[in-house]
Design a protein around this motif. Structure first.
Motif, short mmCIF file in Angstrom:
data_model
loop_
_atom_site.label_atom_id
_atom_site.label_comp_id
_atom_site.label_asym_id
_atom_site.label_seq_id
_atom_site.Cartn_x
_atom_site.Cartn_y
_atom_site.Cartn_z
N LEU A 5 8.02 1.74 -11.14
CA LEU A 5 6.70 2.05 -10.60
C LEU A 5 6.00 0.81 -10.05
N GLU A 6 5.92 -0.23 -10.88
CA GLU A 6 5.18 -1.42 -10.46
C GLU A 6 5.92 -2.19 -9.35
N PRO A 7 7.23 -2.41 -9.48
CA PRO A 7 7.92 -3.07 -8.37
C PRO A 7 7.78 -2.31 -7.04
N MET A 8 7.80 -0.97 -7.10
CA MET A 8 7.66 -0.20 -5.87
C MET A 8 6.25 -0.34 -5.30
N SER A 9 5.25 -0.43 -6.18
CA SER A 9 3.88 -0.62 -5.70
C SER A 9 3.76 -1.96 -4.99
N ARG A 10 4.36 -2.97 -5.61
CA ARG A 10 4.30 -4.31 -5.00
C ARG A 10 5.07 -4.34 -3.68
N LEU A 11 6.16 -3.60 -3.62
CA LEU A 11 6.94 -3.56 -2.39
C LEU A 11 6.14 -2.92 -1.25
N LEU A 12 5.45 -1.82 -1.56
CA LEU A 12 4.66 -1.16 -0.51
C LEU A 12 3.52 -2.07 -0.05
N SER A 13 2.91 -2.76 -1.01
CA SER A 13 1.84 -3.70 -0.62
C SER A 13 2.41 -4.79 0.27
N ALA A 14 3.59 -5.27 -0.05
CA ALA A 14 4.21 -6.32 0.76
C ALA A 14 4.54 -5.80 2.16
N LEU A 15 4.98 -4.56 2.24
CA LEU A 15 5.31 -3.99 3.55
C LEU A 15 4.07 -3.84 4.43
N LYS A 16 2.92 -3.63 3.77
CA LYS A 16 1.68 -3.51 4.53
C LYS A 16 1.10 -4.88 4.85
N GLY A 17 1.57 -5.91 4.16
CA GLY A 17 1.02 -7.25 4.34
C GLY A 17 1.98 -8.19 5.05
N GLU A 18 2.31 -9.26 4.35
CA GLU A 18 3.09 -10.32 5.01
C GLU A 18 4.60 -10.17 4.81
N ARG A 19 5.01 -9.09 4.25
CA ARG A 19 6.43 -8.77 4.08
C ARG A 19 7.18 -9.86 3.32
N GLN A 20 6.56 -10.32 2.26
CA GLN A 20 7.23 -11.29 1.38
C GLN A 20 7.80 -10.53 0.18
N PHE A 21 9.10 -10.47 0.12
CA PHE A 21 9.73 -9.63 -0.92
C PHE A 21 10.32 -10.44 -2.07
N LYS A 22 10.22 -11.76 -1.98
CA LYS A 22 10.94 -12.60 -2.93
C LYS A 22 10.56 -12.40 -4.39
N GLY A 23 9.28 -12.14 -4.63
CA GLY A 23 8.84 -12.05 -6.03
C GLY A 23 8.92 -10.66 -6.61
N ILE A 24 9.46 -9.72 -5.87
CA ILE A 24 9.45 -8.33 -6.36
C ILE A 24 10.67 -8.09 -7.24
N GLU A 25 10.38 -7.92 -8.53
CA GLU A 25 11.48 -7.79 -9.50
C GLU A 25 12.33 -6.56 -9.22
N ASN A 26 13.57 -6.65 -9.62
CA ASN A 26 14.56 -5.55 -9.56
C ASN A 26 15.05 -5.24 -8.14
N LEU A 27 14.48 -5.92 -7.15
CA LEU A 27 14.81 -5.58 -5.77
C LEU A 27 16.04 -6.35 -5.27
N TYR A 28 16.91 -5.61 -4.66
CA TYR A 28 18.04 -6.16 -3.93
C TYR A 28 17.70 -5.92 -2.46
#
Lengths: 598, 84
Positions: free
Chosen positions: A155-178
């Motif tokens: 839930l939380e990693p996906m929330s952060r991912l969507l926020s990143a997609l709407k912002g500066e598209r920085q995905f490095k700190g999003i846990e669990n993401l490949y």
């Protein structure tokens, strides 16, 4: 004429793919009757999507993201002439999420991902679910998959991912993401977000409603109270060890995560808003994993609801006081037991065997006396040391149960475990040690396996005691005999039972024909011979897909729509108009069905 | 041949005994919605059809196991009579 769909916009669109994407046109894959094992009311497209779609929708919506769900399986079953390309083109999203929870979806999920990428090249495609977590290394290498989100609670990693997609598209700190960076390099953010809590409660207040159906409606909601398991059945992808393998949890750490009590209370509160709650069945998943205090609280909340009926899954024989509480909370309480085999040795090897048939019989009599409305008793086919004789022993034992309780209150059921043994389960990981042989190990092998014409060749395992052919054929014969037994005792109308038996006989006969052709070694010869069967395969598949949905407990076709997972994204008039726009004769369901039965 | 009232009474007795134990017979009339009203779930519906087939020695077709034919005692009685 071109089909027209209004643009649907969202931050995230979650898509549930059919098990076989191009099932409408394939004359080279045969989907026989009851090939889902017949346990839940779904077709061989496995239109049941994971509950994680619903928890993601709630959690992300509450954080300002717009999340929509489309069950492509349901859409294509209800509206078989839909132009999938045109429909997907109308979706305007920042991210497409595809579930690959169970491997049976692998062909459809990959095809949809590929199609989405060809239509919306700039929109990332992310995979999630149990199998996605397990196979993340392999999935991320497909050119049309941009990201894989691992974890049982994303839930939380996906929330952060969507926020990143709407912002500066920085995905490095999003846990669990490949994920893949701009240069196409794969970046592993590591699977480190492993919270104590499993997910949030589902908002059940808005689930699909189907206007009055002529057939008996399938009205059911459920509550999944945990991920992982206290138990360790070797065949189960949700078992204790499987959970640890998938989520890389250290062996000395917990093997499950629980849904917090207040989130379960939230689910009950939203369920009260379901129109006509008193017509719904409520299925409690994994309640056997709950501690005593939690199950007591759960039953109390059941007592305050007005569900027509409820089922609880139980691992052990439920203690008397809990049984009484369950019966008091809802007068139509069912308990689901899964002893797996009448033979204690086989049952124990399957991870069960915690009570004997005698103990179970005494317990059933007591439970019914306490006011429990019914007991479903499941036996599996495909367990260690279970040969054909052992299967027939279980069938005979089912007959004993039917006669002992005079067809009242006890419903024995058989589940041939086809087509797949779950990746990550112990028998998949260590097949030889348990007498198993695994045919498909990787994602790509499973995908190719799902493209086999024969269900026997689609099956990813066999045992020393039952070959792939036996698993299929003995399974059908066993279900056939049990069906006749239920008719003999008055549990099933004779006419309905005969209809089921006729379908089973027909499926077995045609499986044998298709399998022989599927096993032709020379590809050109195989293709030629399969081509000769193409028309017949299509006719039979269309009868399976477009006549409705049945299961073993209620073996009559019912209309699709109105199940909790029948989310269709577009309004009904839009889908009806598109479906009627181009009437390709090969997709006409009624004509196909009539062709099947003359 | 059984009269309309006979069939209705037989069905009523069976439904009360099997699916509404303890309920007052007054609660069940010929027009009480059985399926849409939640009295019969899917399994109970199959059991009722099995009873009809056995008791009246008739066959109910798969397409007749639906709301139109089985939602009230009146419609079931009509279905039974059409087969006697």
């Amino acid at each position: 004429m071109q089909q027209v769909f209004p643009t649907v916009s969202a931050d995230l669109v979650l898509i549930h793919a059919p098990a076989s994407f191009d099932f409408r046109d394939r004359g080279d894959i045969y989907f026989p009757y009851l090939s889902t094992s017949g346990d839940v009311p779904i077709t061989p497209l496995y239109e049941y999507f994971p509950v994680g779609f619903k928890t993601l929708q709630r959690y992300l919506t509450e954080r300002g993201h717009v999340v929509k769900i489309i069950n492509l399986s349901t859409v294509l079953l209800k509206y078989p002439n839909i132009d999938v390309h045109a429909m997907l083109k109308a979706i305007d999203a920042k991210l497409f999420g595809i579930d690959l929870h169970w491997m049976v979806h692998v062909q459809g999920s990959l095809k949809i991902a590929e199609l989405l990428k060809s239509i919306h090249a700039e929109v990332p495609v992310i995979f999630g679910g149990i199998s996605s977590s397990y196979f993340a290394d392999e999935l991320i290498r497909y050119p049309f998959i941009d990201m894989v989100m691992r974890g049982y609670n994303t839930l939380e990693p996906m929330s952060r991912l969507l926020s990143a997609l709407k912002g500066e598209r920085q995905f490095k700190g999003i846990e669990n993401l490949y994920w893949k960076n701009r240069r196409g390099e794969i970046v592993d953010n590591q699977l480190t977000y492993l919270p104590e809590a499993y997910s949030c409660g589902i908002d059940w207040s808005s689930i699909p409603q189907e206007s009055k159906t002529q057939t008996l409606p399938i009205l059911e909601v459920l509550s999944t109270q945990n991920a992982g398991c206290s138990y360790n059945c070797g065949w189960c992808g949700g078992s204790r060890e499987a959970f640890r393998r998938v989520y890389k949890a250290p062996t000395d750490k917990r093997s499950m995560a629980r849904k917090p009590m207040d989130e379960i209370a939230y689910e009950f509160a939203t369920m009260k808003e379901i129109p006509n709650q008193n017509k719904y069945h409520f299925y409690s998943v994994g309640s056997y994993n709950e501690p005593r205090s939690a199950i007591k609280s759960f039953i109390e909340q059941v007592g305050q609801s007005s569900f027509k009926s409820i089922s609880y899954e139980q691992f052990h024989l439920t203690p008397d006081d809990i049984l009484k509480d369950m019966a008091k909370a809802n007068k139509r309480t069912y308990i689901t037991l899964s002893p797996e085999s009448h033979d204690m040795r086989v049952a124990a090897l399957a991870g069960r065997g915690v009570y004997s048939p005698d103990e179970m019989e005494r317990w059933i009599a007591k439970a019914l006396d306490f006011g429990i409305h019914g007991i479903d008793v499941w036996y599996f086919i495909g367990m260690p040391e279970q040969d054909e004789k052992s299967v027939w022993g279980s069938v005979d034992y089912c007959n004993r149960l039917l006669k002992m309780f005079k067809g009242k209150g006890v419903m024995p059921l058989l589940c041939p475990m086809i087509p797949f043994l779950d990746p990550a389960c112990t028998f998949f990981e260590f097949p030889e040690a348990h007498g198993y042989k695994v045919f498909h190990r990787t994602v790509e092998q499973h995908r190719r396996g799902m493209e086999s014409a024969s269900i026997i060749n689609r099956t990813n395992y066999e045992t020393k005691w039952l070959s792939r052919r036996d698993l299929t054929m003995v399974g059908y014969q066993a279900v056939k005999r049990l069906t006749q037994m239920k008719a003999d005792i008055g549990m099933l109308p004779g006419s309905i039972a005969q209809g089921v038996i006729k379908k089973i006989d027909d499926a077995m006969e045609f499986i044998a024909v298709v399998h022989e052709v599927d096993c032709i070694a020379d590809p050109a010869d195989r293709a030629r011979e399969l081509g000769k069967l193409s028309g017949e395969i299509k006719r039979r598949n269309h009868a399976i897909f477009f006549q409705g949905v049945a299961n073993q407990a209620f073996p009559l076709d019912r209309e699709i729509g109105g199940r909790w997972f029948d989310e269709m994204l577009f309004d009904k008039p839009v889908l009806e108009a598109a479906n009627g726009c181009v009437m390709a004769p090969q997709h006409a369901p009624v004509a196909a069905a009539q062709g099947m039965h003359g | 041949m059984a009269t309309t009232d006979d069939v209705k009474q037989t069905l009523m007795t069976f439904i009360l005994k099997e699916f509404l134990p303890g309920e007052s017979p007054d609660e069940l009339t010929a027009t009480t919605p059985l399926i849409t009203g939640g009295v019969l779930d899917s399994l109970a519906t199959l059991k009722l059809v099995a009873f009809i087939e056995e008791h009246y020695k008739v066959q109910v077709a798969a397409h007749e196991v639906d709301v139109e034919h089985l939602d009230t005692i009146a419609t079931i009685e009509h279905l039974v009579h059409s087969k006697l």
